[in-house]
Design a protein around this motif. Structure first.
Motif, PDB file in Angstrom:
ATOM      1  N   CYS A  53       0.840  -1.191   0.000  1.00 28.04           N
ATOM      2  CA  CYS A  53       0.000   0.000   0.000  1.00 28.04           C
ATOM      3  C   CYS A  53       0.878   1.244   0.000  1.00 28.04           C
ATOM      4  O   CYS A  53       2.019   1.220   0.465  1.00 28.04           O
ATOM      5  CB  CYS A  53      -0.924   0.019   1.228  1.00 28.04           C
ATOM      6  N   GLU A  54       0.348   2.303  -0.535  1.00 29.01           N
ATOM      7  CA  GLU A  54       1.029   3.596  -0.515  1.00 29.01           C
ATOM      8  C   GLU A  54       0.165   4.573   0.276  1.00 29.01           C
ATOM      9  O   GLU A  54      -1.052   4.410   0.372  1.00 29.01           O
ATOM     10  CB  GLU A  54       1.243   4.123  -1.939  1.00 29.01           C
ATOM     11  N   TYR A  55       0.821   5.574   0.854  1.00 26.60           N
ATOM     12  CA  TYR A  55       0.061   6.572   1.601  1.00 26.60           C
ATOM     13  C   TYR A  55       0.030   7.880   0.825  1.00 26.60           C
ATOM     14  O   TYR A  55       0.946   8.212   0.065  1.00 26.60           O
ATOM     15  CB  TYR A  55       0.629   6.774   3.009  1.00 26.60           C
ATOM     16  N   HIS A  56      -1.047   8.603   1.013  1.00 27.52           N
ATOM     17  CA  HIS A  56      -1.280   9.843   0.273  1.00 27.52           C
ATOM     18  C   HIS A  56      -1.479  10.969   1.278  1.00 27.52           C
ATOM     19  O   HIS A  56      -2.352  10.884   2.154  1.00 27.52           O
ATOM     20  CB  HIS A  56      -2.507   9.700  -0.627  1.00 27.52           C
ATOM     21  N   THR A  96       4.906   8.441  10.971  1.00 29.23           N
ATOM     22  CA  THR A  96       4.788   6.999  11.178  1.00 29.23           C
ATOM     23  C   THR A  96       4.390   6.242   9.918  1.00 29.23           C
ATOM     24  O   THR A  96       4.473   5.013   9.880  1.00 29.23           O
ATOM     25  CB  THR A  96       3.737   6.691  12.256  1.00 29.23           C
ATOM     26  N   MET A  97       3.954   6.949   8.895  1.00 29.92           N
ATOM     27  CA  MET A  97       3.310   6.279   7.763  1.00 29.92           C
ATOM     28  C   MET A  97       4.268   5.444   6.924  1.00 29.92           C
ATOM     29  O   MET A  97       3.884   4.401   6.391  1.00 29.92           O
ATOM     30  CB  MET A  97       2.579   7.314   6.910  1.00 29.92           C
ATOM     31  N   GLU A  98       5.518   5.855   6.815  1.00 34.43           N
ATOM     32  CA  GLU A  98       6.479   5.045   6.072  1.00 34.43           C
ATOM     33  C   GLU A  98       6.749   3.734   6.801  1.00 34.43           C
ATOM     34  O   GLU A  98       6.861   2.676   6.170  1.00 34.43           O
ATOM     35  CB  GLU A  98       7.791   5.818   5.875  1.00 34.43           C
ATOM     36  N   ILE A 123      -7.408  10.139  14.591  1.00 34.47           N
ATOM     37  CA  ILE A 123      -6.278   9.475  13.937  1.00 34.47           C
ATOM     38  C   ILE A 123      -6.776   8.395  12.978  1.00 34.47           C
ATOM     39  O   ILE A 123      -6.230   8.235  11.874  1.00 34.47           O
ATOM     40  CB  ILE A 123      -5.329   8.867  14.981  1.00 34.47           C
ATOM     41  N   ALA A 124      -7.796   7.664  13.358  1.00 28.87           N
ATOM     42  CA  ALA A 124      -8.342   6.632  12.468  1.00 28.87           C
ATOM     43  C   ALA A 124      -8.839   7.251  11.167  1.00 28.87           C
ATOM     44  O   ALA A 124      -8.618   6.701  10.075  1.00 28.87           O
ATOM     45  CB  ALA A 124      -9.464   5.872  13.167  1.00 28.87           C
ATOM     46  N   GLU A 125      -9.500   8.398  11.272  1.00 28.91           N
ATOM     47  CA  GLU A 125      -9.984   9.077  10.072  1.00 28.91           C
ATOM     48  C   GLU A 125      -8.828   9.542   9.201  1.00 28.91           C
ATOM     49  O   GLU A 125      -8.861   9.411   7.970  1.00 28.91           O
ATOM     50  CB  GLU A 125     -10.865  10.263  10.476  1.00 28.91           C
ATOM     51  N   ARG A 126      -7.788  10.080   9.818  1.00 29.08           N
ATOM     52  CA  ARG A 126      -6.624  10.537   9.054  1.00 29.08           C
ATOM     53  C   ARG A 126      -5.910   9.364   8.381  1.00 29.08           C
ATOM     54  O   ARG A 126      -5.454   9.477   7.226  1.00 29.08           O
ATOM     55  CB  ARG A 126      -5.661  11.283   9.980  1.00 29.08           C
ATOM     56  N   MET A 127      -5.811   8.244   9.078  1.00 32.80           N
ATOM     57  CA  MET A 127      -5.167   7.067   8.496  1.00 32.80           C
ATOM     58  C   MET A 127      -5.995   6.501   7.342  1.00 32.80           C
ATOM     59  O   MET A 127      -5.446   6.036   6.330  1.00 32.80           O
ATOM     60  CB  MET A 127      -4.957   6.001   9.570  1.00 32.80           C
ATOM     61  N   HIS A 128      -7.313   6.555   7.491  1.00 28.27           N
ATOM     62  CA  HIS A 128      -8.181   6.081   6.417  1.00 28.27           C
ATOM     63  C   HIS A 128      -7.981   6.904   5.143  1.00 28.27           C
ATOM     64  O   HIS A 128      -7.935   6.356   4.034  1.00 28.27           O
ATOM     65  CB  HIS A 128      -9.637   6.153   6.864  1.00 28.27           C
ATOM     66  N   LYS A 129      -7.846   8.217   5.305  1.00 29.26           N
ATOM     67  CA  LYS A 129      -7.619   9.078   4.144  1.00 29.26           C
ATOM     68  C   LYS A 129      -6.229   8.878   3.560  1.00 29.26           C
ATOM     69  O   LYS A 129      -6.048   8.931   2.336  1.00 29.26           O
ATOM     70  CB  LYS A 129      -7.814  10.542   4.543  1.00 29.26           C
ATOM     71  N   ALA A 130      -5.245   8.653   4.417  1.00 27.63           N
ATOM     72  CA  ALA A 130      -3.862   8.489   3.936  1.00 27.63           C
ATOM     73  C   ALA A 130      -3.654   7.137   3.271  1.00 27.63           C
ATOM     74  O   ALA A 130      -2.895   7.026   2.301  1.00 27.63           O
ATOM     75  CB  ALA A 130      -2.894   8.651   5.104  1.00 27.63           C
ATOM     76  N   PHE A 131      -4.316   6.089   3.782  1.00 26.11           N
ATOM     77  CA  PHE A 131      -4.178   4.731   3.243  1.00 26.11           C
ATOM     78  C   PHE A 131      -5.538   4.256   2.739  1.00 26.11           C
ATOM     79  O   PHE A 131      -6.190   3.427   3.385  1.00 26.11           O
ATOM     80  CB  PHE A 131      -3.678   3.779   4.332  1.00 26.11           C
ATOM     81  N   LEU A 134      -6.316   0.456   2.648  1.00 28.29           N
ATOM     82  CA  LEU A 134      -6.317  -0.316   3.879  1.00 28.29           C
ATOM     83  C   LEU A 134      -7.671  -0.233   4.573  1.00 28.29           C
ATOM     84  O   LEU A 134      -8.346   0.791   4.510  1.00 28.29           O
ATOM     85  CB  LEU A 134      -5.253   0.203   4.856  1.00 28.29           C
ATOM     86  N   GLU A 135      -8.028  -1.314   5.250  1.00 27.62           N
ATOM     87  CA  GLU A 135      -9.166  -1.253   6.152  1.00 27.62           C
ATOM     88  C   GLU A 135      -8.640  -0.740   7.490  1.00 27.62           C
ATOM     89  O   GLU A 135      -7.813  -1.389   8.130  1.00 27.62           O
ATOM     90  CB  GLU A 135      -9.797  -2.628   6.338  1.00 27.62           C
ATOM     91  N   VAL A 136      -9.096   0.433   7.888  1.00 28.65           N
ATOM     92  CA  VAL A 136      -8.661   1.059   9.133  1.00 28.65           C
ATOM     93  C   VAL A 136      -9.843   1.059  10.090  1.00 28.65           C
ATOM     94  O   VAL A 136     -10.951   1.453   9.717  1.00 28.65           O
ATOM     95  CB  VAL A 136      -8.166   2.503   8.895  1.00 28.65           C
TER      96      VAL A 136
END
Length: 392
Positions: A53-56, A96-98, A123-131, A134-136
């Motif tokens: 996966c990549e993060y945005h 932390t995303m890398e 944080i869960a919302e931010r991680m969902h948008k970044a990945f 992924l299922e967050v």
């Protein structure tokens, strides 16, 4: 007397064990479900899988953030537990995303644990948008129907569900209540981690710094916010209580004229409710504390700028980002306000890259050592930024 040990929370105190028809069980961690003495928590049947996966990100990492990420990965890849000591608003979550990406690509499992429920949801919302691939899942009070996903973001208390699960456990706010000084939560957290720990904080405590000094923990630092503006250093005013209220009204009125929201931290729940009612004829106000039954709705409305002033307890001191918010602390001399919590509170101002400047006001009837230490620490971080810029 026979020695007994709880293999979940580490309790060995006989006072915390109870005999149920010949079977001893631990009462210290009974809130997480019964576990008998000597019984090892059973890891869930949760298969690992390789996830590419990549993060945005909304904004690319700055040069300083990239250097910090490189240092973090160097430490983790070298088998070390790592502490990220970064100023509020420096982008700790993005740092932390890398690591998350690389651990998933190796077929590892990652968890992200935080002290506060409100911050878990954010944080869960931010991680969902970044990945987006992924299922967050957020796991906290009111969100426990489903507790497994690719990336679990949970409160420290919920880590009891994941014994020996996480190859990388990211832990934010370990210096804050309720984790700090709580040996039971620490034991449960250590048990959830089968690999390495990545700590995040803007205010490391003496224990963490001692671990760094002893070589048990690798520390990387970042005091520069992405917009490269200095951290907000609040104005500190010491005066009788009636003067403090007059100064607070003036501060709120100035922000009102500039169409800016204000976050006012107060030491008690009763004071937050009383001030919201008292100031309501002058400004659109709300109060928020751990006892607020509709706290998610209150915070969501404040984000939508439905209220211009929010009177809050320390429940909002960490992890909450409101664009262009101004910050005041009333009765900053109260013992509930530590230097660490004050740094976190003023750190709500000037975070947003589109609104890098802000105002802060600390109001007190006497200048406590924690107030003075907070300001010294902020000035030290800003001086470090100037030194780094001069040597660049």
């Amino acid at each position: 007397m026979e020695e007994r040990t709880c293999l979940r929370c580490g309790n060995a105190d006989p006072e915390y064990f109870w005999n149920d028809e010949g079977v001893w069980y631990c009462r210290r961690c009974i809130a997480f479900g019964r576990i008998d003495a000597g019984q090892r928590p059973i890891p869930p049947k949760w298969e690992k899988r390789v996830i590419h996966c990549e993060y945005h990100l909304k904004y690319p990492l700055t040069a300083a953030q990239k250097r910090t990420v490189d240092e973090v990965m160097e430490g983790l890849n070298g088998g070390h537990d790592v502490l990220i000591y970064a100023a509020t608003g420096a982008g700790k979550t993005e740092l932390t995303m890398e690591a998350i990406r690389q651990y998933f690509a190796r077929g590892k499992r990652v968890g992200f644990a935080i002290a506060r429920r409100q911050v878990v949801l954010e944080i869960a919302e931010r991680m969902h948008k970044a990945f987006p691939d992924l299922e967050v899942r957020a796991v906290c009070e009111g969100h426990t129907d489903q507790v497994y996903a690719d990336l679990v973001v949970c409160t420290m208390h919920q880590l009891y569900r994941y014994p020996d699960c996480f190859d990388l456990l990211i832990m934010d706010e370990v210096d804050a209540f309720p984790y700090r000084g709580n040996d039971m939560l620490k034991a449960i957290a250590m048990q959830a981690c089968s690999g390495q720990l990545l700590y995040l904080t803007a205010t490391p405590d003496e224990g963490m710094l001692a671990d760094v000094e002893a070589g048990r923990l690798k520390m990387v630092t970042l005091f520069e916010r992405p917009h490269r503006h200095p951290l907000i250093v609040p104005k500190l005013v010491c005066a009788p209580s009636f003067v403090l209220y007059a100064l607070l009204i003036r501060f709120l009125h100035q922000n009102h004229l500039q169409h800016k929201q204000t976050l006012v931290f107060v030491p008690t729940i009763a004071m937050s409710k009383r001030l919201a009612m008292l100031f309501r004829p002058l400004f659109s106000c709300a109060a928020l504390s751990s006892q607020s039954e509709d706290r998610d709705e209150i915070l969501a409305g404040y984000r939508r700028q439905q209220k211009e002033v929010l009177f809050a307890t320390t429940v909002l001191e960490r992890g909450i980002t409101i664009p262009d918010v101004q910050v005041a602390v009333l009765h900053g001399e109260h013992p509930v306000f530590t230097a660490a919590s004050l740094i976190q509170m003023i750190g709500r101002a000037g975070r947003n890259i589109d609104f890098p400047d802000g105002r802060g006001l600390f109001l007190c009837t006497q200048k406590s050592e924690d107030l003075k230490q907070c300001i010294r620490e902020l000035e030290r971080m800003n001086a470090t930024l100037c030194t780094d810029a001069g040597s660049a």
